[in-house]
Every structure is written in structure tokens, then in C-alpha cells.
Design an enzyme around this catalytic site. Structure first.
Site, PDB file in Angstrom:
ATOM      1  N   ASP A 259      79.916  88.795  52.077  1.00  0.00           N
ATOM      2  CA  ASP A 259      78.776  89.634  51.716  1.00  0.00           C
ATOM      3  C   ASP A 259      77.492  88.923  52.116  1.00  0.00           C
ATOM      4  O   ASP A 259      77.281  87.753  51.765  1.00  0.00           O
ATOM      5  CB  ASP A 259      78.772  89.919  50.211  1.00  0.00           C
ATOM      6  N   GLU A 302      76.885  95.938  53.605  1.00  0.00           N
ATOM      7  CA  GLU A 302      76.822  94.602  54.195  1.00  0.00           C
ATOM      8  C   GLU A 302      78.012  93.735  53.779  1.00  0.00           C
ATOM      9  O   GLU A 302      77.976  92.520  53.911  1.00  0.00           O
ATOM     10  CB  GLU A 302      75.516  93.912  53.787  1.00  0.00           C
TER      11      GLU A 302
END
Length: 376
Positions: A259, A302
Site C-alpha cells: 500500500d 493504491e
């Protein structure tokens, strides 16, 4: 319909017209990134012109029915070859074969009006077409794949080369005949081979373009359009397949959840286009740190997922460190990220359990200050 040369030439013209319509329709409606379709569509148009002119022999001047007819046939084959080059990502071809076409036109004019010789015209034209088809075949053997459409075109080219060489040999032994319209078995066989070649090359072009569209659709169905990584469904499917394999062989994969840290702030500060560029750069860097058998997928936003087949915890941690290092090299789009990693724990382990552990490890890395890897 009697199968004499004139009837077969008419058949070739009809087939060329049909194939030209199909290929022109494909050229208009297929994605523009499929290159070469315009050339492939132009080839049967030239073959149609050639067939009409050949079929008009005796009714139109020889400048049309001999010189222009042969050059349209040659140009059609050259344009088809150039289309194959464009389709496979190569340029070139026009300078060489355009020059050959001009030279061939001058030779045909000479052998039609200055020193008329049907046999010599046949010999020279057969050799030119043999060289052209040979160059095309060599190119496809070097740069084409092993799929059926490419193989089909290769076989058609190879067989017609044999026909052309046989026709050239017939000139050497004095069996060329006196005119292409001569109703002899040999002329009928030659023109019939030409008809089949026109049809099969056009079908080959259609199959090649259709196969490329199918491949691209499959790619779109399994890949994220921005980062060109696997999409969530595809990477999850691969993870499940790898776990099934692990249960059979007793050694399994590791999974990493990645992440990007503070990515919302990147979008808010620099805009979404910059954020997209960061994601693309991140995906490229991460792929470069992975083995060919490893898989990177976009899990959402993301957040990304990495599948490391047949990889234990220390090896997985080493991969994570490589990814961290690559994203701290000083590139303007470099970013920091947190990674949660977990490894297969035996026959009772499941994908849901592994994802839960990786997600918990990722949360722990965030909690500890981000830009680090934790194991779960």
C-alpha cells in the site's frame, strides 16, 4: 462454369472483391492499434484490378491487360507483405518493392512491345514473385509466432513458391505455352493455384487480425488499464490456483500486500494525473524486482498484491526489501510504501486466511510508522 483460365480469373476477381469488402470493414471497425489492416485491405483491391484486367485480355490494350495487370498482381503481393511487417511492428518495404515494381513495369513494356516474348515475361515475373513470397515467408518465420493464423499464411506462401518455381521450370523446358488464356491443363492449374492463394492469404489476414483482437480483449479482461498489472479478479484466481498446487506438492507461496503511503495527499497536492504517474512508476519498479513467475496485481486503489510462488518467508522478505530499495533511488516519482507479507502455512491454509494475515501485517507496518515491511 467450365474451369478454364478465364473462368478462374473471374472467380479470383469475385473472391478478391469479397475479401476486400471484409478487410475494409475490419479496417474501419477494429482498434487502430492493430496495424497493417489498411495494407491487407488494399492487397485484394489490387488483386481485383489485376483479375479484371487479365479477364479483359483481347478487349483492352496490352498496356492494361499485360503490363498493368501483372504489376497490379505484383503490387498486391508487395502490399500484403508490407501489411504483415506493419502488423508485427516492423517498418520498411516500400523503397525496395516500389523500385522492383517500377523495374518490372519497364521490363514488361519492353517484352510486350519492343521484343515480345510471353515465355520470358512468365520466367521473369515468376522469379520476382518467388523472391517476394520468399522474403515474406522468411520474415514470418523470423518474427511471427507459432499460432495457427501465422502458420496458415506461411504454408500458403510456401506452396505458392513451389507453384511459381514449377512455372519457371516450365519455361526452361519449353512448356510455358503461348498465352495465359490458353485452355491447357497446365495454365488452368497455375491460375487455379493463384485463385486459392488470393483466397487463403485474405483469410489469413482476417484470422490474424481477429486473433489479435481476441488477445487484446483477454488482456483487457485480466489487466488494470492504468498500471498494466493484473486486475483483482485475475490475481486472486492465480493465488487460488497456486494454493491448489501447493496442496498437491507440499510447498507453497508467499503473498505480499503493498500500500502506497500517504497516497491521498499526493493526489490532493499534485493532482490525479501526477498520482496516476506515481502508480505507473511504482508498478514498473515493483515488476523489475520480481521473478518472471511472480505476479503483481492491483488489489484496489493504491493497494497491490504480489504472488510469490514456491517462496518461503525469508525469501519473500528479501523481495520486499528489494522493492523498498528500488523506490528510494531518487526518481521524481518514487514513493514510500508499507508491505504486509505472509507465507503458506500448510495443507489447511486458505487464501482468505493468507489475505487476512497479509492485511493485518500491512496494518501493523502502517501503525509502526509506514515505509517498512511486517510479516504475518
Amino acid at each position: 462454369m467450365q474451369l478454364d483460365p478465364r473462368s478462374l480469373i473471374a472467380m479470383a476477381g469475385f473472391m478478391s472483391a469479397m475479401m476486400a469488402v471484409v478487410l475494409l470493414f475490419m479496417r474501419r471497425n477494429y482498434p487502430p492499434n492493430i496495424r497493417g489492416l489498411d495494407y491487407w485491405a488494399a492487397a485484394p483491391v489490387l488483386w481485383l484490378v489485376s483479375a479484371v484486367l487479365f479477364g479483359s485480355r483481347g478487349e483492352l490494350p496490352q498496356s492494361l491487360t499485360v503490363v498493368l495487370a501483372n504489376q497490379a498482381l505484383l503490387l498486391g503481393a508487395a502490399v500484403y507483405y508490407i501489411g504483415s511487417r506493419r502488423f508485427l511492428g516492423h517498418g520498411g518495404g516500400w523503397a525496395l518493392w516500389g523500385s522492383v515494381a517500377v523495374a518490372s513495369t519497364l521490363v514488361h513494356i519492353w517484352l510486350t512491345y519492343v521484343t515480345p516474348s510471353y515465355a520470358l515475361r512468365v520466367a521473369i515475373f515468376s522469379l520476382l514473385m518467388t523472391v517476394l513470397y520468399g522474403a515474406h515467408l522468411r520474415f514470418l518465420l523470423r518474427h511471427g509466432d507459432k499460432g495457427f493464423p501465422i502458420r496458415l499464411v506461411q504454408v500458403v506462401l510456401a506452396l505458392h513458391i513451389l507453384v511459381l518455381l514449377t512455372r519457371f521450370a516450365s519455361v526452361l523446358v519449353g512448356r510455358a505455352g503461348s498465352d495465359i488464356m490458353e485452355p491447357s491443363p497446365f495454365q488452368t492449374a497455375y491460375v487455379g493455384a493463384y485463385v486459392l492463394t488470393v483466397l487463403m492469404l485474405s483469410i489469413g489476414a482476417i484470422l490474424l487480425a481477429t486473433d489479435r483482437v481476441r488477445t487484446e480483449l483477454e488482456h483487457l479482461a485480466t489487466h488494470d488499464s492504468l498500471t498494466q498489472t493484473l486486475n483483482r479478479r485475475a490475481v486472486m484466481q492465480l493465488c487460488q490456483e497456486e494454493l491448489d498446487r501447493a496442496r498437491r506438492y507440499g510447498h507453497g507461496p508467499s503473498i505480499m500486500m503493498l500500500d502506497l503511503d500517504n497516497f491521498k495527499a499526493v493526489n490532493d497536492t499534485h493532482g490525479h494525473q501526477h498520482g496516476d504517474a506515481v502508480l505507473v512508476h511504482f508498478a514498473a519498479c515493483t515488476k523489475s524486482a520480481l521473478r518472471s513467475e511472480d505476479r503483481l496485481g492491483r488489489y484496489g486503489g493504491e493497494e497491490f498484491l504480489v504472488l510469490l510462488p514456491d517462496t518461503d518467508a525469508p525469501a519473500a522478505h528479501h523481495v520486499a526489501q528489494r522493492i523498498h530499495a528500488l523506490l528510494q533511488a531518487g526518481h521524481p516519482l518514487d514513493c514510500q510504501l508499507s508491505i504486509g507479507v505472509t507465507s503458506w502455512q500448510g495443507q489447511t491454509d486458505t487464501l482468505d486466511a493468507m489475505l487476512a494475515r497479509a492485511d493485518a501485517a500491512l496494518y501493523q507496518a502502517k501503525k509502526r510508522g509506514r515505509n517498512q515491511t511486517c510479516a504475518g
